[in-house]
Scaffold this active site. Structure first.
Site, PDB file in Angstrom:
ATOM      1  N   ASN A 138      70.679 -32.106 -28.280  1.00 38.38           N
ATOM      2  CA  ASN A 138      71.208 -31.626 -27.006  1.00 38.38           C
ATOM      3  C   ASN A 138      70.276 -32.027 -25.868  1.00 38.38           C
ATOM      4  O   ASN A 138      69.188 -31.491 -25.729  1.00 38.38           O
ATOM      5  CB  ASN A 138      71.386 -30.108 -27.030  1.00 38.38           C
ATOM      6  N   GLU A 151      75.921 -22.647  -5.899  1.00 38.62           N
ATOM      7  CA  GLU A 151      76.019 -21.353  -5.227  1.00 38.62           C
ATOM      8  C   GLU A 151      76.904 -20.358  -5.965  1.00 38.62           C
ATOM      9  O   GLU A 151      76.999 -19.199  -5.577  1.00 38.62           O
ATOM     10  CB  GLU A 151      76.557 -21.562  -3.815  1.00 38.62           C
ATOM     11  N   CYS A 190      73.784 -33.470 -17.003  1.00 38.21           N
ATOM     12  CA  CYS A 190      72.939 -32.666 -16.124  1.00 38.21           C
ATOM     13  C   CYS A 190      73.798 -31.649 -15.383  1.00 38.21           C
ATOM     14  O   CYS A 190      74.836 -31.996 -14.822  1.00 38.21           O
ATOM     15  CB  CYS A 190      72.230 -33.578 -15.123  1.00 38.21           C
ATOM     16  N   ARG A 217      62.793 -34.781 -15.525  1.00 36.18           N
ATOM     17  CA  ARG A 217      63.140 -34.620 -16.938  1.00 36.18           C
ATOM     18  C   ARG A 217      63.897 -35.829 -17.490  1.00 36.18           C
ATOM     19  O   ARG A 217      63.778 -36.155 -18.659  1.00 36.18           O
ATOM     20  CB  ARG A 217      63.945 -33.335 -17.117  1.00 36.18           C
ATOM     21  N   HIS A 240      79.564 -20.733 -11.709  1.00 33.73           N
ATOM     22  CA  HIS A 240      80.040 -21.843 -12.534  1.00 33.73           C
ATOM     23  C   HIS A 240      78.898 -22.471 -13.333  1.00 33.73           C
ATOM     24  O   HIS A 240      79.074 -22.900 -14.468  1.00 33.73           O
ATOM     25  CB  HIS A 240      80.727 -22.889 -11.653  1.00 33.73           C
TER      26      HIS A 240
END
Length: 183
Positions: free
Chosen positions: A115, A88, A83, A129, A91
């Site tokens: 995936n 912010e 996950c 999810r 990355h």
């Protein structure tokens, strides 16, 4: 949004011999990863397959782990789980794009990979999810890997009859057809 939208799910593939799947997970968000893994394990077992589990520090290491495993082991397919939650900085984009791109490249090389690396805006989206009783994205990734294994097995050994491969395993080095076919 797509909260109540229904979607079609393919029938689970069946296999004439056992399937062995490697689940590669980044437990960076442990509770989310555990739910993804639970869904993947259940799907693999429901198809009569077996699985092994390895953990990697982050999503970027998952494709490398799968590549190493493919060169050094005998798995039929792979499930990539983890996950990435937007933060912010940029990355997030790097991790999402590079891990997905690397998995896709491995798949184009013939590896059977599902995936299930979630790429979400917040923890709440990830929890929904990952829930094996909810959206079950871990189970969905395992199902994708199983479908690819079934396809690979269906077509394995078939040749299009083109290219420079010899018509048989025996290669005639020199001489006539009545002589030995090996050096």
């Amino acid at each position: 949004m797509a909260g109540n939208e229904q979607h079609y799910v393919l029938e689970r593939p069946s296999f004439d011999r056992p399937v062995k799947i490697l689940i590669v997970v980044s437990p960076y968000y442990k509770d989310i990863a555990d739910n993804l893994v639970a869904g993947a394990k259940a799907e693999i077992e429901a198809a009569g397959g077996t699985w092994e589990l390895v953990e990697m520090p982050g999503a970027l290491e998952i494709p490398t782990a799968i590549g190493i495993s493919d060169r050094a082991s005998n798995f039929d397919g792979y499930v990539a789980l983890g996950c990435v939650i937007r933060g912010e900085t940029t990355h997030y984009e790097t991790v999402c794009n590079d891990s997905s791109r690397a998995l896709q490249l491995l798949g184009l090389q013939g590896l059977c990979i599902g995936n299930g690396i979630l790429t979400v805006e917040n923890r709440a989206q990830a929890e929904v999810r990952a829930d094996a009783m909810g959206q079950n994205k871990g189970g969905g990734a395992a199902a994708a890997a199983l479908h690819l294994v079934a396809l690979a097995r269906k077509w394995r050994g078939q040749s299009k009859g083109i290219g420079f491969k010899p018509a048989s395993e025996n290669i005639l080095l020199a001489g006539d057809n009545d002589g030995p076919t090996t050096a």
